[in-house]
Design an enzyme around this catalytic site. Structure first.
Site, mmCIF file in Angstrom:
data_model
loop_
_atom_site.group_PDB
_atom_site.id
_atom_site.type_symbol
_atom_site.label_atom_id
_atom_site.label_comp_id
_atom_site.label_asym_id
_atom_site.label_seq_id
_atom_site.Cartn_x
_atom_site.Cartn_y
_atom_site.Cartn_z
ATOM 1 N N ASP A 293 0.930 -1.235 0.092
ATOM 2 C CA ASP A 293 -0.217 -0.036 0.124
ATOM 3 C C ASP A 293 0.868 1.223 -0.102
ATOM 4 O O ASP A 293 1.626 1.413 0.798
ATOM 5 C CB ASP A 293 -0.928 0.070 1.199
ATOM 6 C CG ASP A 293 -1.862 -0.992 1.347
ATOM 7 O OD1 ASP A 293 -2.841 -1.041 0.288
ATOM 8 O OD2 ASP A 293 -1.808 -1.876 2.219
ATOM 9 N N ASP B 241 -10.026 -6.291 -0.139
ATOM 10 C CA ASP B 241 -8.813 -5.612 0.712
ATOM 11 C C ASP B 241 -9.702 -4.948 1.817
ATOM 12 O O ASP B 241 -10.445 -4.276 1.738
ATOM 13 C CB ASP B 241 -8.064 -4.675 -0.185
ATOM 14 C CG ASP B 241 -6.946 -4.038 0.331
ATOM 15 O OD1 ASP B 241 -6.447 -4.573 1.498
ATOM 16 O OD2 ASP B 241 -6.323 -3.209 -0.222
HETATM 17 C C1 DX5 Z 1 -5.809 -0.303 3.665
HETATM 18 C C2 DX5 Z 1 -5.316 -1.387 2.610
HETATM 19 C C3 DX5 Z 1 -5.061 -2.625 2.991
HETATM 20 C C4 DX5 Z 1 -4.375 -3.099 4.317
HETATM 21 C C5 DX5 Z 1 -5.589 -4.180 4.897
HETATM 22 O O1 DX5 Z 1 -5.603 1.065 3.243
HETATM 23 O O2 DX5 Z 1 -5.435 -1.063 1.382
HETATM 24 O O3 DX5 Z 1 -4.120 -3.632 2.001
HETATM 25 O O4 DX5 Z 1 -3.225 -3.718 4.617
HETATM 26 O O5 DX5 Z 1 -5.394 -4.561 6.153
HETATM 27 P P1 DX5 Z 1 -6.141 -5.499 7.136
HETATM 28 O O6 DX5 Z 1 -5.999 -6.646 6.256
HETATM 29 O O7 DX5 Z 1 -5.530 -5.426 8.302
HETATM 30 O O8 DX5 Z 1 -7.528 -5.059 7.018
HETATM 31 ZN ZN ZN Z 2 -4.545 -2.356 -0.362
#
Ligand code: DX5
Ligand code: ZN
Length: 232
Positions: free
Chosen positions: A37, A180
């Protein structure tokens, strides 16, 4: 349409002091791609990694690196991320005033293209320009607002996954359907049952340090849920 199940660890939740070993571990543990990210402190209220993290992680792992651009004005950085070695670039559709042009410029760089859709957004831009659907490799339904790991799952993502699958069918496209945000044991049966095959997981992979065990658990549960959903 049966698509291969993929689990993509998101290094947003990894130990930033040991990113290289986190990426290597995710690779050895059977991750299908490293999700990176990129945050600019403007589109989202957070900062994460810059472009240089891509070549650094490229040395550590052989699996594809996916740059998820959670930034304003991604168009001006596409060539930079492609040159840095990103195997796929995912843009948030609400940051792209001309989405077909953005997808084209990603593809012209020889990089795979993906699109992310925020929880409060629909597929209007995609339906208005269905040619995009055949050019992208990944359509991500965001189950949280971008910016942070560890947020709660928005159930509104589920009908959107179904819609993403129906659109793929309708327009003869072949993209993976990704989710995601808050991908974990409790949410996977619903996510996979709705038709997603590409699971992006941050905290549920990295938080307790048991990367291999976590990836195996998520994958096994997803495979089981997939079998169940085909029986229905
Ligand atoms: C949020 C990101 C995600 C994040 C998800 O801005 O795009 O990729 O890493 O994290 P989890 O899996 O902890 O919800
Ligand atoms: Zn992401």
């Amino acid at each position: 349409m049966k698509k291969q199940l993929k689990v993509s660890p998101s290094i947003l939740s990894a130990d930033y002091g040991n990113l290289e070993s986190a990426a290597r571990e995710a690779d050895r543990a059977g991750g299908d791609a490293i999700h990176i990210d990129i945050m600019d402190g403007h589109y989202v209220h957070n900062f994460s990694f810059g472009i240089d993290v891509i070549p650094a992680l490229k040395k550590a792992t052989g699996i594809p690196l996916v740059a998820h651009l959670e930034i304003d004005n991604p168009d001006v950085f596409i060539a930079d991320f492609a040159d840095a070695g990103a195997d796929m670039i995912v843009v948030q559709e609400d940051t792209c005033p001309n989405l077909p042009r953005t997808v084209q410029s990603i593809c012209r760089c020889g990089t795979k293209a993906g699109i992310g859709i925020n929880p409060d957004r629909g597929f209007d831009k995609l339906e208005a320009n269905p040619e995009i659907l055949k050019q992208i490799e990944l359509l991500i339904v965001m189950a949280v607002y971008p910016g942070f790991g560890g947020q709660p799952f928005s159930p509104a993502a589920l009908p959107k996954i179904e819609k993403a699958a129906a659109m793929r069918e309708q327009f003869g496209a072949d993209y993976d359907i990704g989710v995601d945000g808050a991908v974990k044991e409790a949410t996977i049966p619903g996510i996979v049952g709705a038709g997603a095959n590409y699971l992006i997981a941050g905290s549920s992979v990295f938080n307790d340090g048991n990367v291999k065990k976590n990836i195996n658990t998520l994958r096994a549960l997803a495979e089981k849920s997939l079998v169940k959903s085909y029986r229905v």
